[in-house]
Design an enzyme around this catalytic site. Structure first.
Site, PDB file in Angstrom:
ATOM      1  CD1 TRP A   1     -95.260  27.768  18.633  1.00  0.00           C
ATOM      2  CD2 TRP A   1     -96.536  27.915  17.018  1.00  0.00           C
ATOM      3  NE1 TRP A   1     -95.929  29.248  19.098  1.00  0.00           N
ATOM      4  CE2 TRP A   1     -96.962  29.440  18.066  1.00  0.00           C
ATOM      5  CE3 TRP A   1     -97.221  28.328  16.454  1.00  0.00           C
ATOM      6  CZ2 TRP A   1     -97.591  30.673  18.099  1.00  0.00           C
ATOM      7  CZ3 TRP A   1     -98.193  29.708  15.539  1.00  0.00           C
ATOM      8  CH2 TRP A   1     -98.873  30.501  16.758  1.00  0.00           C
TER       9      TRP A   1
ATOM     10  CG  ASP B   1     -94.784  29.208  10.633  1.00  0.00           C
ATOM     11  OD1 ASP B   1     -95.491  30.045  10.395  1.00  0.00           O
ATOM     12  OD2 ASP B   1     -95.440  28.360  11.921  1.00  0.00           O
TER      13      ASP B   1
ATOM     14  CE  LYS C   1     -91.324  34.758  17.536  1.00  0.00           C
ATOM     15  NZ  LYS C   1     -91.668  34.164  18.739  1.00  0.00           N
TER      16      LYS C   1
HETATM   17  N1  PGU Z   1     -94.669  30.529  14.154  1.00  0.00           N
HETATM   18  C1  PGU Z   1     -94.071  29.510  14.794  1.00  0.00           C
HETATM   19  C2  PGU Z   1     -92.624  28.118  14.264  1.00  0.00           C
HETATM   20  C3  PGU Z   1     -93.462  29.909  16.410  1.00  0.00           C
HETATM   21  O1  PGU Z   1     -92.252  29.496  16.755  1.00  0.00           O
HETATM   22  C4  PGU Z   1     -94.320  31.269  16.382  1.00  0.00           C
HETATM   23  C5  PGU Z   1     -94.687  32.313  17.707  1.00  0.00           C
HETATM   24  C6  PGU Z   1     -95.234  31.789  15.680  1.00  0.00           C
HETATM   25  C7  PGU Z   1     -95.487  30.865  14.530  1.00  0.00           C
HETATM   26  C8  PGU Z   1     -95.852  32.581  16.037  1.00  0.00           C
HETATM   27  O2  PGU Z   1     -95.619  34.322  16.233  1.00  0.00           O
HETATM   28  P1  PGU Z   1     -96.335  35.495  16.019  1.00  0.00           P
HETATM   29  O3  PGU Z   1     -96.286  36.668  17.008  1.00  0.00           O
HETATM   30  O4  PGU Z   1     -98.312  35.747  15.697  1.00  0.00           O
HETATM   31  O5  PGU Z   1     -95.788  36.268  14.863  1.00  0.00           O
HETATM   32  N2  PGU Z   1     -93.668  31.166  18.806  1.00  0.00           N
HETATM   33  C9  PGU Z   1     -93.242  32.289  20.369  1.00  0.00           C
HETATM   34  C10 PGU Z   1     -93.716  33.184  20.343  1.00  0.00           C
HETATM   35  C11 PGU Z   1     -94.461  32.568  21.762  1.00  0.00           C
HETATM   36  C12 PGU Z   1     -96.046  32.031  21.301  1.00  0.00           C
HETATM   37  O6  PGU Z   1     -96.451  30.647  20.991  1.00  0.00           O
HETATM   38  O7  PGU Z   1     -96.520  32.521  20.441  1.00  0.00           O
HETATM   39  C13 PGU Z   1     -92.458  30.908  20.566  1.00  0.00           C
HETATM   40  O8  PGU Z   1     -92.145  30.792  22.289  1.00  0.00           O
HETATM   41  O9  PGU Z   1     -92.632  29.238  21.194  1.00  0.00           O
END
Ligand code: PGU
Length: 417
Positions: free
Chosen positions: A141, A223, A259
């Site tokens: 990410w 994470d 999610k």
């Molecule tokens: N860790 C990972 C691996 C993630 O994919 C995401 C969110 C988070 C943490 C953070 O999520 P929070 O909303 O702060 O609980 N990834 C999504 C959402 C968009 C983003 O970049 O925040 C994604 O589409 O990769």
């Protein structure tokens, strides 16, 4: 008399910031006037009608909250809502977790997964061995790369993660890199539903990795943004967390309810620290509060109340489980549907991996130029690394995406720019 207007703003030299590789796509999608368009960029669950989704169990709790005279809008404590903090640690490490029973787990509420990572890394920059490096998977990410330096931990190192040929985990490469990292490094791990590759370690591989991490004295930082979303089974998806904690390893964990409870905008999450010695937990908690207080003072209450109610009530918890199964089941259906559609079109390549990948995303192997081609010609928005959010796909859009992918594989400019 009017004050003389200065000609230059103190911000005249301000540079443009680069667009966010995920969130900027939503704006582009919304601004795109095309009638037929599709957004499969952000990892957010959509119904088969393409609508955002409030989990029925969440709605039910919110209805109860509306009539609850004991609720108010007072500040939560700096460390968050007690009922939430206790329950979220148990969800991650298990009801019977030895670390919890022995009082070696400290949990604070955080601003969803991102905020937990940020607080956790800033805490480590104050109290972990100076100069220790944070290692993240080569594919990860995007914020995993950005948060550590902003938290005072310096630039990250990378460990190999993905084998582009097998479309699975490059476990040999991963083990080599983690063994060669200096002792006491911080290793960021996705416990399930790896973002973006959708390739997870097997249970046996987690155990082998745990041995190496223990031997090297590394600190794992898990994470967990997708517990329950990988397999639909909260317990199966927490295998790595439960196992590492059961082995007496000290670790950090960020958790997100964005999610799995659909609480994206409520910023509901937690940071846990498991330590080997119960006598230090009080100091860990006071220092975590020292990080949080000047950053945002205290966390938001609404999402934490919802999550705490669901986690602490067996009937609601069962309903939530059922809803998780429905959501993850729909994603699996989309995987199969996309695979079949591509096979029907005889798109070059083997697409079986779409079904093998797990979680919200598919790492399609599409190149940057192919993604650009699809965006320009078909108004389909996905990450430039070829990541598609399967949760953004519906029965009625699968064929459109498959057609666009087919066209891109055959006709887009070649190369990986
Ligand atoms: N860790 C990972 C691996 C993630 O994919 C995401 C969110 C988070 C943490 C953070 O999520 P929070 O909303 O702060 O609980 N990834 C999504 C959402 C968009 C983003 O970049 O925040 C994604 O589409 O990769």
């Amino acid at each position: 008399m009017a004050v003389a207007v200065k000609k230059k703003s103190f911000l005249d030299g301000i540079p443009d910031a680069p667009p966010d590789p995920i969130l900027s796509l939503r704006t582009l999608y919304e601004e795109d006037p095309a009638e037929k368009k599709l957004n499969v960029s952000v990892g957010a669950y959509r119904t088969d009608e393409g609508k955002s989704y409030v989990l029925p169990v969440v709605k039910e709790v919110e209805t109860m909250m509306l009539d609850d005279p004991s609720l108010n809008h007072e500040y939560l404590p700096v460390e968050g809502l007690k009922e939430f903090r206790d329950a979220t640690a148990k969800l991650a490490f298990g009801e019977d977790s030895l670390a919890i029973r022995e009082g070696r787990c400290v949990t604070v509420q955080a601003l969803s997964g991102t905020g937990a990572l940020r607080v956790g890394l800033e805490f480590l920059s104050r109290f972990y061995a100076q100069g220790a490096k944070v290692y993240i998977p080569e594919q990860s990410w995007p914020l995993h790369r950005r948060i550590p330096p902003l938290s005072g931990m310096g630039e990250v190192g990378l460990y190999r993660y993905f084998n582009a040929d097998t479309k699975g985990v490059d476990f040999t490469g991963l083990m080599e890199d983690i063994s060669h990292a200096p002792n006491g490094s911080i290793i960021v791990l996705h416990p399930c539903a790896h973002n973006p590759t959708g390739a997870d370690l097997s249970f046996d591989e987690w155990k082998r990795l745990c041995t190496v991490i223990a031997e090297k004295g590394h600190l794992p930082f898990f994470d967990a943004a997708y517990q329950g979303f990988a397999t639909g089974d909260l317990i199966r998806d927490r295998f790595a967390l439960e196992y590492f904690a059961s082995q007496g390893i000290e670790l950090m964990l960020s958790q997100s309810y964005a999610k799995n409870m659909g609480l994206y905008g409520e910023r509901t999450g937690a940071l846990s620290v498991i330590v080997s010695d119960k006598s230090i937990v009080d100091r860990v908690l006071t220092q975590l509060k020292q990080v949080i207080r000047p950053m945002y003072s205290s966390p938001p209450a609404h999402g934490a109340r919802i999550a705490a109610t669901i986690l602490n009530n067996p009937v609601l918890f069962d309903k939530w489980n059922g809803e998780l199964k429905l959501m993850s089941g729909r994603i699996l259906e989309m995987r199969t549907a996309l695979k079949l559609a591509l096979q029907k079109l005889q798109t070059p390549g083997s697409w079986d991996f779409l079904e093998k990948q797990i979680g919200m995303f598919s790492y399609t192997g599409l190149t940057g130029p192919e993604v650009d081609f699809i965006q320009e010609k078909y108004h389909i928005y996905m990450m430039r690394n070829g990541r598609i959010s399967m949760a953004g796909l519906t029965t009625s859009t699968v064929d459109y995406l498959a057609g666009a992918m087919h066209d891109a594989v055959l006709n887009a400019p070649k190369g990986h720019l």
